[in-house]
Write an enzyme that holds these catalytic residues in place. Structure first.
Site, PDB file in Angstrom:
ATOM      1  N   ARG A   1       0.852  -1.197   0.000  1.00 22.94           N
ATOM      2  CA  ARG A   1       0.000   0.000   0.000  1.00 22.94           C
ATOM      3  C   ARG A   1       0.884   1.243   0.000  1.00 22.94           C
ATOM      4  O   ARG A   1       1.676   1.434   0.928  1.00 22.94           O
ATOM      5  CB  ARG A   1      -0.909  -0.008   1.236  1.00 22.94           C
ATOM      6  CG  ARG A   1      -1.657   1.286   1.416  1.00 22.94           C
ATOM      7  CD  ARG A   1      -2.681   1.246   2.543  1.00 22.94           C
ATOM      8  NE  ARG A   1      -3.308   2.545   2.602  1.00 22.94           N
ATOM      9  CZ  ARG A   1      -3.204   3.417   3.607  1.00 22.94           C
ATOM     10  NH1 ARG A   1      -2.537   3.097   4.703  1.00 22.94           N
ATOM     11  NH2 ARG A   1      -3.785   4.593   3.530  1.00 22.94           N
TER      12      ARG A   1
ATOM     13  N   HIS B   1      -2.926  10.922   0.698  1.00 22.99           N
ATOM     14  CA  HIS B   1      -2.403  10.724   2.052  1.00 22.99           C
ATOM     15  C   HIS B   1      -1.816  12.067   2.496  1.00 22.99           C
ATOM     16  O   HIS B   1      -0.634  12.182   2.811  1.00 22.99           O
ATOM     17  CB  HIS B   1      -1.379   9.594   2.074  1.00 22.99           C
ATOM     18  CG  HIS B   1      -1.150   8.980   3.432  1.00 22.99           C
ATOM     19  ND1 HIS B   1      -1.301   7.637   3.688  1.00 22.99           N
ATOM     20  CD2 HIS B   1      -0.782   9.528   4.617  1.00 22.99           C
ATOM     21  CE1 HIS B   1      -1.022   7.385   4.968  1.00 22.99           C
ATOM     22  NE2 HIS B   1      -0.698   8.531   5.552  1.00 22.99           N
TER      23      HIS B   1
ATOM     24  N   GLU C   1      -7.479   8.514   6.229  1.00 21.58           N
ATOM     25  CA  GLU C   1      -7.764   9.123   7.532  1.00 21.58           C
ATOM     26  C   GLU C   1      -8.299  10.543   7.452  1.00 21.58           C
ATOM     27  O   GLU C   1      -7.632  11.497   7.836  1.00 21.58           O
ATOM     28  CB  GLU C   1      -6.505   9.099   8.411  1.00 21.58           C
ATOM     29  CG  GLU C   1      -6.024   7.706   8.730  1.00 21.58           C
ATOM     30  CD  GLU C   1      -4.945   7.687   9.819  1.00 21.58           C
ATOM     31  OE1 GLU C   1      -4.512   8.765  10.250  1.00 21.58           O
ATOM     32  OE2 GLU C   1      -4.556   6.583  10.224  1.00 21.58           O
TER      33      GLU C   1
ATOM     34  N   ASN D   1      -7.244   1.655   9.537  1.00 24.18           N
ATOM     35  CA  ASN D   1      -5.958   2.021  10.137  1.00 24.18           C
ATOM     36  C   ASN D   1      -6.162   1.972  11.641  1.00 24.18           C
ATOM     37  O   ASN D   1      -6.936   2.755  12.190  1.00 24.18           O
ATOM     38  CB  ASN D   1      -5.548   3.450   9.764  1.00 24.18           C
ATOM     39  CG  ASN D   1      -5.158   3.585   8.289  1.00 24.18           C
ATOM     40  OD1 ASN D   1      -5.234   2.632   7.527  1.00 24.18           O
ATOM     41  ND2 ASN D   1      -4.749   4.780   7.908  1.00 24.18           N
TER      42      ASN D   1
ATOM     43  N   TYR E   1      -4.427   1.945  15.422  1.00 23.24           N
ATOM     44  CA  TYR E   1      -3.293   2.113  16.339  1.00 23.24           C
ATOM     45  C   TYR E   1      -3.728   1.924  17.786  1.00 23.24           C
ATOM     46  O   TYR E   1      -3.070   1.250  18.556  1.00 23.24           O
ATOM     47  CB  TYR E   1      -2.642   3.488  16.146  1.00 23.24           C
ATOM     48  CG  TYR E   1      -1.935   3.588  14.809  1.00 23.24           C
ATOM     49  CD1 TYR E   1      -0.595   3.259  14.700  1.00 23.24           C
ATOM     50  CD2 TYR E   1      -2.625   3.947  13.652  1.00 23.24           C
ATOM     51  CE1 TYR E   1       0.059   3.301  13.479  1.00 23.24           C
ATOM     52  CE2 TYR E   1      -1.980   4.001  12.431  1.00 23.24           C
ATOM     53  CZ  TYR E   1      -0.641   3.676  12.341  1.00 23.24           C
ATOM     54  OH  TYR E   1       0.001   3.712  11.135  1.00 23.24           O
TER      55      TYR E   1
ATOM     56  N   GLU F   1      -3.280  -0.119   8.142  1.00 26.42           N
ATOM     57  CA  GLU F   1      -2.135   0.333   8.946  1.00 26.42           C
ATOM     58  C   GLU F   1      -2.300  -0.214  10.355  1.00 26.42           C
ATOM     59  O   GLU F   1      -3.411  -0.259  10.886  1.00 26.42           O
ATOM     60  CB  GLU F   1      -2.053   1.868   9.071  1.00 26.42           C
ATOM     61  CG  GLU F   1      -1.741   2.582   7.785  1.00 26.42           C
ATOM     62  CD  GLU F   1      -1.613   4.099   7.959  1.00 26.42           C
ATOM     63  OE1 GLU F   1      -1.335   4.577   9.081  1.00 26.42           O
ATOM     64  OE2 GLU F   1      -1.800   4.806   6.949  1.00 26.42           O
TER      65      GLU F   1
HETATM   66  C1  GBH Z   1      -1.312   7.247  10.781  1.00 19.58           C
HETATM   67  O1  GBH Z   1      -2.120   8.064  11.582  1.00 19.58           O
HETATM   68  C2  GBH Z   1      -0.961   7.869   9.462  1.00 19.58           C
HETATM   69  O2  GBH Z   1      -1.829   7.421   8.431  1.00 19.58           O
HETATM   70  C3  GBH Z   1       0.471   7.645   9.058  1.00 19.58           C
HETATM   71  O3  GBH Z   1       0.797   8.490   7.998  1.00 19.58           O
HETATM   72  C4  GBH Z   1       1.371   7.852  10.249  1.00 19.58           C
HETATM   73  O4  GBH Z   1       2.736   7.813   9.937  1.00 19.58           O
HETATM   74  C5  GBH Z   1       1.040   6.788  11.256  1.00 19.58           C
HETATM   75  O5  GBH Z   1      -0.290   6.809  11.582  1.00 19.58           O
HETATM   76  C6  GBH Z   1       1.813   6.906  12.565  1.00 19.58           C
HETATM   77  O6  GBH Z   1       1.447   8.066  13.238  1.00 19.58           O
HETATM   78  O7  GBH Z   1      -1.586  15.083  17.514  1.00 19.58           O
HETATM   79  O8  GBH Z   1      -0.638  14.041  19.423  1.00 19.58           O
HETATM   80  O9  GBH Z   1      -2.942  14.772  19.436  1.00 19.58           O
HETATM   81  C7  GBH Z   1      -2.411   7.495  12.834  1.00 19.58           C
HETATM   82  C8  GBH Z   1      -3.515   8.183  13.562  1.00 19.58           C
HETATM   83  C9  GBH Z   1      -4.212  10.191  14.543  1.00 19.58           C
HETATM   84  C10 GBH Z   1      -2.227   9.176  15.323  1.00 19.58           C
HETATM   85  C11 GBH Z   1      -3.764  11.497  15.117  1.00 19.58           C
HETATM   86  C12 GBH Z   1      -1.779  10.485  15.932  1.00 19.58           C
HETATM   87  C13 GBH Z   1      -2.426  12.632  16.673  1.00 19.58           C
HETATM   88  C14 GBH Z   1      -2.351  12.686  18.147  1.00 19.58           C
HETATM   89  N1  GBH Z   1      -3.057   9.397  14.166  1.00 19.58           N
HETATM   90  N2  GBH Z   1      -2.919  11.308  16.255  1.00 19.58           N
HETATM   91  S1  GBH Z   1      -1.835  14.246  18.661  1.00 19.58           S
END
Ligand code: GBH
Length: 463
Positions: free
Chosen positions: A83, A127, A173, A307, A309, A369
């Site tokens: 991807r 993206h 996202e 995605n 996390y 992701e």
């Molecule tokens: C993804 O976002 C992205 O798609 C990718 O590009 C990125 O590299 C990867 O994750 C790792 O971060 O600003 O501290 O309040 C993940 C979802 C949502 C995680 C927003 C971080 C910000 C928290 N993201 N979040 S903050």
């Protein structure tokens, strides 16, 4: 279940898609090469004080020149899927109008290299690297004109690459680029770093994005191979019940449905409507959409990228909403980046909430992701022994496997990321890769997690 067939209690099915994921601005570099013009991330990163250490994606991991080496790393890893995203300002430098043939050629060379190694592409159109011209002309996602420009871009890519790309994601996202790129009452800390006056303005922008997604799906459908799978990659917010009982599961499902990001993005996309309970709760800030627009937003998709996390924990409660989201205790396990709590159940409940709450039990989901920043050091032989990442991925993958076992429509898994790269506002300080990159020499070295994932793929089980 579409993919459960062939799976037993311990193994993933033979047709399960194993992949790796990246995005254009985070890896390509070559910011001013072959006719590429700036995106909002170039502008943002070059603005002092916006990105950690003043880092930019000017060079990144120089994937533009080193993609063959990176494809080889994927082939050795054993993934059959990759991807990546197209940089809109590389292929249409001003966001609309003429195609830049040299920019398109880069992606054709990349597709050739993937094909040589039997790796199938999954392409994301957006993206986050919006052409700066569209930001300057009409403030990008804040303006309705973005819908037509994105749709034309989708159509152009469908025409240029549609015969070779079996899987597409329109946007990556929406919730992140809208809710972090823009702030309500403070400047956003992702590009374009704009401060919006109120939540209604935020939801207008999100509305433009989901409408652009739906029209983009239609444009791809009209230009790509008939069997192409088209969808979106979204980090919708999953909620796990604090205890698996009927009442807490119901609470988690309600938390999912009423979450501001879910209710404004993934739910209208999957159901073609806004939840009236949420609209009422938003007190005038929810978007107004016509029936025709709702129909476009809800254009059927063939694949959903999740995605994932982290997620929240919900508990049944005797309050008006019927649930509480439980705050994360101070010492809850976290990975090496402040926002990333270790909540592996979220990946299972996120899959299940698409089936049970959004009413799409048969929609193929891929984890587009999942990953973390590590804090591991190289040993004397130069091997980064990132057992922190292995621990994290192992737990999440275990919950993916639970979803497979129970027959949910989960079709693939793409860890973020293939290699260390530009981590947005964190610059190069946070490393999400299974491959270590020396940002001075550009030398790539597989980490221990790369060898672990290789074995997962080989044995088709969590090892
Ligand atoms: C993804 O976002 C992205 O798609 C990718 O590009 C990125 O590299 C990867 O994750 C790792 O971060 O600003 O501290 O309040 C993940 C979802 C949502 C995680 C927003 C971080 C910000 C928290 N993201 N979040 S903050």
């Amino acid at each position: 279940a579409p993919t459960g067939a062939g799976a037993d209690c311990t193994h993933f099915p033979a047709n399960f898609m194993w992949g790796a994921a990246t995005s254009s601005y985070q890896i390509e570099g070559a910011a001013e090469i072959d006719g590429r013009k700036p995106s909002i991330w170039d502008t943002f990163a070059r603005t002092p004080g916006k990105v950690h250490n003043g880092d930019t994606g000017d060079v990144a991991i120089d994937h533009y020149h080193r993609f063959r080496e990176d494809v080889k790393l994927m082939a050795d890893l054993g993934v059959k899927h990759y991807r990546f995203s197209i940089a809109w300002p590389r292929v249409i430098p001003d966001g609309r109008g003429a195609l830049n043939a040299k920019g398109v050629d880069f992606y054709k060379r990349l597709l050739d290299a993937l094909q040589e190694h039997g790796i199938e592409p999954a392409v994301t159109l957006y993206h986050w690297d919006l052409p700066q011209t569209l930001q300057d002309e009409y403030r990008g996602w804040e303006d309705r004109r973005i819908v037509d420009d994105f749709t034309a871009y989708a159509e152009a890519m469908g025409k240029a690459l549609g015969d070779r790309v079996p899987r597409w994601f329109t946007l990556n996202e929406v919730s992140t680029f809208a809710m972090i790129g823009y702030g309500v009452g403070y400047p956003g800390h992702h590009a374009p770093g704009v401060e919006l006056p109120d939540r209604a303005a935020l939801h207008r922008g999100i509305f433009h994005a989901v409408l652009a997604h739906g029209r983009g799906v239609q444009a791809l459908r009209a230009t790509c191979k008939a069997d192409a799978q088209i969808g979106i990659a979204e980090n919708y917010h999953a909620y796990a019940p604090i205890i698996e009982t009927e009442e807490h599961i119901a609470a988690a499902h309600r938390a999912f449905a009423l979450d501001e990001a879910n209710a404004s993005i993934i739910m209208p996309i999957l159901t073609g409507r806004y939840n009236p309970e949420w609209v009422e709760k938003m007190n005038g800030a929810a978007p107004q959409a016509t029936d025709a627009e709702l129909k476009d937003i809800g254009t059927p998709i063939d694949i959903l990228g999740f995605n994932c996390y982290h997620g929240g924990y919900a508990q049944a409660a005797d309050n008006a909403a019927g649930f509480d989201v439980v705050p994360t205790p101070r010492a809850f396990p976290r990975m090496n980046i402040s926002w990333l709590t270790v909540t592996p159940e979220a990946i299972y409940w996120g899959i299940r909430q698409i089936a049970d709450v959004a009413g799409q039990p048969d929609l193929p989901i891929v984890i587009s992701e999942n990953g973390c920043a590590d804090a591991a050091e190289a040993n004397s032989a130069g091997l980064v022994r990132d057992i922190d990442r292995i621990m994290y991925l192992r737990q999440y993958l275990g919950y993916v496997q639970r979803a497979v076992r129970e027959g949910y429509s989960i079709a693939g898994y793409f860890p973020w990321s293939l290699a260390d790269n530009f981590e947005w506002a964190e610059g190069y300080a946070k490393r999400f890769g299974m491959v270590h990159v020396d940002f001075e020499t550009q030398k790539r070295t597989p980490k221990l997690s790369y060898h672990w994932f290789q074995e997962v793929i080989r044995q088709r089980r969590v090892v």
